[in-house]
Design a protein around this motif. Structure first.
Motif, mmCIF file in Angstrom:
data_model
loop_
_atom_site.group_PDB
_atom_site.id
_atom_site.type_symbol
_atom_site.label_atom_id
_atom_site.label_comp_id
_atom_site.label_asym_id
_atom_site.label_seq_id
_atom_site.Cartn_x
_atom_site.Cartn_y
_atom_site.Cartn_z
ATOM 1 N N ALA A 26 5.194 -21.739 -50.173
ATOM 2 C CA ALA A 26 4.339 -22.113 -49.050
ATOM 3 C C ALA A 26 4.996 -21.647 -47.762
ATOM 4 C CB ALA A 26 4.140 -23.617 -49.031
ATOM 5 N N LEU A 27 4.183 -21.407 -46.758
ATOM 6 C CA LEU A 27 4.712 -21.026 -45.460
ATOM 7 C C LEU A 27 5.364 -22.243 -44.817
ATOM 8 C CD1 LEU A 27 1.638 -19.005 -44.176
ATOM 9 C CD2 LEU A 27 3.888 -18.060 -44.664
ATOM 10 N N THR A 28 6.457 -22.021 -44.139
ATOM 11 C CA THR A 28 7.011 -23.080 -43.296
ATOM 12 C C THR A 28 6.259 -23.049 -41.969
ATOM 13 O OG1 THR A 28 8.619 -21.595 -42.316
ATOM 14 C CG2 THR A 28 9.301 -22.777 -44.294
ATOM 15 N N LYS A 29 6.598 -23.973 -41.084
ATOM 16 C CA LYS A 29 5.971 -23.986 -39.762
ATOM 17 C C LYS A 29 6.182 -22.632 -39.074
ATOM 18 C CE LYS A 29 5.874 -26.823 -35.548
ATOM 19 N NZ LYS A 29 6.556 -25.885 -34.630
ATOM 20 N N LYS A 30 7.431 -22.223 -39.085
ATOM 21 C CA LYS A 30 7.788 -20.942 -38.468
ATOM 22 C C LYS A 30 7.012 -19.792 -39.109
ATOM 23 C CE LYS A 30 12.137 -18.396 -37.806
ATOM 24 N NZ LYS A 30 13.530 -18.437 -38.329
ATOM 25 N N GLY A 31 6.973 -19.807 -40.426
ATOM 26 C CA GLY A 31 6.264 -18.750 -41.139
ATOM 27 C C GLY A 31 4.782 -18.761 -40.822
ATOM 28 N N ARG A 32 4.238 -19.960 -40.699
ATOM 29 C CA ARG A 32 2.796 -20.059 -40.433
ATOM 30 C C ARG A 32 2.481 -19.546 -39.038
ATOM 31 N NH1 ARG A 32 1.989 -25.339 -40.886
ATOM 32 N NH2 ARG A 32 2.722 -25.269 -43.032
ATOM 33 N N GLU A 33 3.391 -19.817 -38.113
ATOM 34 C CA GLU A 33 3.192 -19.306 -36.749
ATOM 35 C C GLU A 33 3.151 -17.786 -36.734
ATOM 36 O OE1 GLU A 33 5.441 -22.986 -34.439
ATOM 37 O OE2 GLU A 33 6.332 -20.982 -34.409
ATOM 38 N N ILE A 34 4.109 -17.213 -37.431
ATOM 39 C CA ILE A 34 4.146 -15.748 -37.459
ATOM 40 C C ILE A 34 2.915 -15.200 -38.171
ATOM 41 C CG2 ILE A 34 5.406 -13.759 -38.354
ATOM 42 C CD1 ILE A 34 7.970 -15.455 -37.962
ATOM 43 N N ALA A 35 2.553 -15.835 -39.266
ATOM 44 C CA ALA A 35 1.386 -15.378 -40.012
ATOM 45 C C ALA A 35 0.126 -15.431 -39.148
ATOM 46 C CB ALA A 35 1.203 -16.216 -41.273
ATOM 47 N N SER A 36 0.001 -16.477 -38.352
ATOM 48 C CA SER A 36 -1.148 -16.585 -37.454
ATOM 49 C C SER A 36 -1.185 -15.413 -36.496
ATOM 50 C CB SER A 36 -1.060 -17.873 -36.625
ATOM 51 O OG SER A 36 -1.547 -18.956 -37.359
ATOM 52 N N ASP A 37 -0.022 -15.101 -36.014
ATOM 53 C CA ASP A 37 0.086 -13.997 -35.080
ATOM 54 C C ASP A 37 -0.322 -12.691 -35.745
ATOM 55 O OD1 ASP A 37 1.048 -13.521 -32.353
ATOM 56 O OD2 ASP A 37 2.375 -12.101 -33.378
ATOM 57 N N VAL A 38 0.129 -12.511 -36.962
ATOM 58 C CA VAL A 38 -0.218 -11.296 -37.696
ATOM 59 C C VAL A 38 -1.723 -11.254 -37.946
ATOM 60 C CG1 VAL A 38 0.109 -10.030 -39.847
ATOM 61 C CG2 VAL A 38 2.051 -11.171 -38.780
ATOM 62 N N LEU A 39 -2.285 -12.383 -38.358
ATOM 63 C CA LEU A 39 -3.724 -12.429 -38.618
ATOM 64 C C LEU A 39 -4.515 -12.161 -37.342
ATOM 65 C CD1 LEU A 39 -4.154 -15.456 -41.031
ATOM 66 C CD2 LEU A 39 -4.421 -13.028 -41.542
ATOM 67 N N ARG A 40 -4.016 -12.669 -36.237
ATOM 68 C CA ARG A 40 -4.685 -12.427 -34.954
ATOM 69 C C ARG A 40 -4.762 -10.932 -34.666
ATOM 70 N NH1 ARG A 40 -5.986 -14.465 -30.034
ATOM 71 N NH2 ARG A 40 -5.180 -13.458 -28.157
ATOM 72 N N ARG A 41 -3.628 -10.281 -34.780
ATOM 73 C CA ARG A 41 -3.605 -8.835 -34.528
ATOM 74 C C ARG A 41 -4.532 -8.109 -35.485
ATOM 75 N NH1 ARG A 41 2.261 -9.478 -34.360
ATOM 76 N NH2 ARG A 41 2.440 -8.316 -36.292
ATOM 77 N N GLN A 42 -4.365 -8.431 -36.765
ATOM 78 C CA GLN A 42 -5.171 -7.806 -37.816
ATOM 79 C C GLN A 42 -6.661 -7.904 -37.480
ATOM 80 O OE1 GLN A 42 -4.655 -6.657 -41.251
ATOM 81 N NE2 GLN A 42 -6.881 -6.490 -41.380
ATOM 82 N N ARG A 43 -7.113 -9.094 -37.165
ATOM 83 C CA ARG A 43 -8.546 -9.342 -37.020
ATOM 84 C C ARG A 43 -9.091 -8.836 -35.696
ATOM 85 N NH1 ARG A 43 -8.212 -15.134 -40.335
ATOM 86 N NH2 ARG A 43 -7.881 -14.094 -42.340
ATOM 87 N N LEU A 44 -8.245 -8.828 -34.683
ATOM 88 C CA LEU A 44 -8.685 -8.213 -33.428
ATOM 89 C C LEU A 44 -8.919 -6.717 -33.639
ATOM 90 C CD1 LEU A 44 -6.379 -10.007 -30.818
ATOM 91 C CD2 LEU A 44 -8.865 -10.212 -30.990
ATOM 92 N N TRP A 45 -8.013 -6.097 -34.357
ATOM 93 C CA TRP A 45 -8.211 -4.674 -34.638
ATOM 94 C C TRP A 45 -9.457 -4.452 -35.486
ATOM 95 C CZ3 TRP A 45 -6.632 -1.115 -31.739
ATOM 96 C CH2 TRP A 45 -5.349 -1.080 -31.182
ATOM 97 N N GLU A 46 -9.706 -5.346 -36.417
ATOM 98 C CA GLU A 46 -10.931 -5.223 -37.219
ATOM 99 C C GLU A 46 -12.162 -5.215 -36.321
ATOM 100 O OE1 GLU A 46 -11.432 -7.560 -40.864
ATOM 101 O OE2 GLU A 46 -9.296 -8.048 -40.774
ATOM 102 N N CYS A 47 -12.164 -6.097 -35.336
ATOM 103 C CA CYS A 47 -13.282 -6.138 -34.397
ATOM 104 C C CYS A 47 -13.413 -4.813 -33.660
ATOM 105 C CB CYS A 47 -13.076 -7.254 -33.370
ATOM 106 S SG CYS A 47 -13.237 -8.912 -34.044
ATOM 107 N N PHE A 48 -12.300 -4.334 -33.176
ATOM 108 C CA PHE A 48 -12.342 -3.080 -32.418
ATOM 109 C C PHE A 48 -12.850 -1.927 -33.277
ATOM 110 C CE2 PHE A 48 -10.141 0.860 -31.080
ATOM 111 C CZ PHE A 48 -10.821 1.049 -29.885
ATOM 112 N N LEU A 49 -12.307 -1.831 -34.465
ATOM 113 C CA LEU A 49 -12.681 -0.714 -35.338
ATOM 114 C C LEU A 49 -14.161 -0.773 -35.699
ATOM 115 C CD1 LEU A 49 -9.615 -0.583 -37.764
ATOM 116 C CD2 LEU A 49 -10.095 0.906 -35.825
#
Lengths: 218, 218
Positions: free
Chosen positions: A64-87
């Motif tokens: 499972a993700l730790t708090k720290k891991g979940r924070e980073i994962a959120s950040d990664v998902l944010r970038r990922q999905r923003l780019w999806e919108c742009f593309l």
DNA sequence: GTTGATAATAAGGTCAGCCATAATATTATT
DNA sequence: AATAATATTATGGCTGACCTTATTATCAAC
């Protein structure tokens, strides 16, 4: 925030964990499967992530993700999905391909670029695959739905999101019109966990259960 | 075209070569310097690139791109500079930072995305640093200018492009208004290859020769 | 409780791209 | 032609993330 440079691989593992489960532990084998590596390799990597405090691995129980891991994962998902919108919205890239392309771009995106992109896109709430885009602080409202594979026969549901990531899977679903926003009638469920028969946009389609798990409906 | 997956490192070497010289061989040491690796490492890598037919290395004479290498480098530069346009014109990223950010994105950009981006941007001819953007076929008109370091004292020139890549160098130049399109008067050149004294936008600035080499003027 | 499936660990290997150090080769200068 | 500076090669090492092929733990089901 700690801005240590994370490897592309690390980001992929964290992202996969976030996508596979919001909170409950994930079997290492499932992780390996999604990332296309052997279970042994995934195990090694999970160890490294555990040492870095990004995940917590209880042998035989899952990761499972730790708090720290979940924070980073959120950040990664944010970038990922923003780019999806742009593309999708601005470059008119085919729906089935945006995940793949956005995934590459995501790893290469500085925080300044992420935020500038969010402004450019006018802070979208969801990506074209229907998934919520985390805010800068990592918060987001989880999808209020369940996998299509668990929907009742005879009911009519609305697709909220498609959680698949593999381009061929996305292409397959796209061809059958199983896309966010579409209404889906569950016509029949074959016994012994067999495929579902659905009606989408007036057409009947048959969908294996494992694919149906990717589709979140309400 | 051959669509073998090239490593990020390979792309960086080819790009650096293209940026350092259109045609004449480049000393391996210069390449190493620009890429921030030791000369020994650069030498190794140049060997690998030579074996792949991307460069031709004549010991003690320098490295040059082969036809194949130049084609790939053009493609890399195209992606790089299209992203620079996007970051500058649409995301309003600071001028000095766009190279760095575009560089990361470049490596992660599929051909479909590159072309969709070119359409989105309306096929720009130059990037915000003033450099030409190669066409899809690799062609582009080279800059018709010379380094500021070779300009005559007393003359007034116009900056065409800034060829620097390091963010701190770009920041330094930006702060002194040495940007594409600006008029620059060469007031004085200190003896023994000392710094130049310039007048830009009404202000006098002193610029070391090595920095002046990055600025292409006419 | 024994067993079969699944999960985890151990051991050893590969590969790219970097590093340092040391030994040679070449060029350029005197 | 000797020498200093620069380039190149040789050697050996490191790291991250993967691999294969055992071997050993644990869980879950009978």
């Amino acid at each position: 925030m700690n801005e240590k440079p994370l490897s592309e691989s690390t980001e992929m593992y964290l992202k996969a964990l976030a996508e596979l489960s919001a909170r409950e532990p994930v079997a290492v084998a499932r992780l390996a499967e999604r990332l296309g590596v052997t279970p042994v390799s995934a195990n090694e990597m999970v160890h490294r992530l555990d040492e870095q405090g990004l995940v917590s691995h209880k042998p035989y129980k899952g990761v499972a993700l730790t708090k720290k891991g979940r924070e980073i994962a959120s950040d990664v998902l944010r970038r990922q999905r923003l780019w999806e919108c742009f593309l999708f919205d601005h470059l008119n890239i085919e729906w089935a391909q945006i995940y793949e392309f956005a995934c590459s771009l995501e790893h290469a995106t500085a925080p300044e670029v992420t935020e500038a992109l969010a402004v450019f896109l006018n802070h979208p709430k969801t990506c074209p695959r229907g998934n919520p885009i985390p805010e800068q602080d990592g918060s987001f409202e989880p999808l209020n739905g369940a996998p299509l594979s668990e929907a009742e026969v005879g009911s009519v549901v609305t697709a909220l999101a498609v959680n698949a990531t593999a381009t061929d899977v996305l292409k397959y679903l796209q061809e059958r019109n199983i896309l966010p926003g579409r209404e889906i009638e569950i016509v029949e469920a074959a016994p012994m966990r067999g495929p579902l028969t659905l009606r989408v946009e007036g057409k009947e389609v048959v969908l294996g259960l494992s694919l149906a798990e990717f589709v979140i409906v309400k």
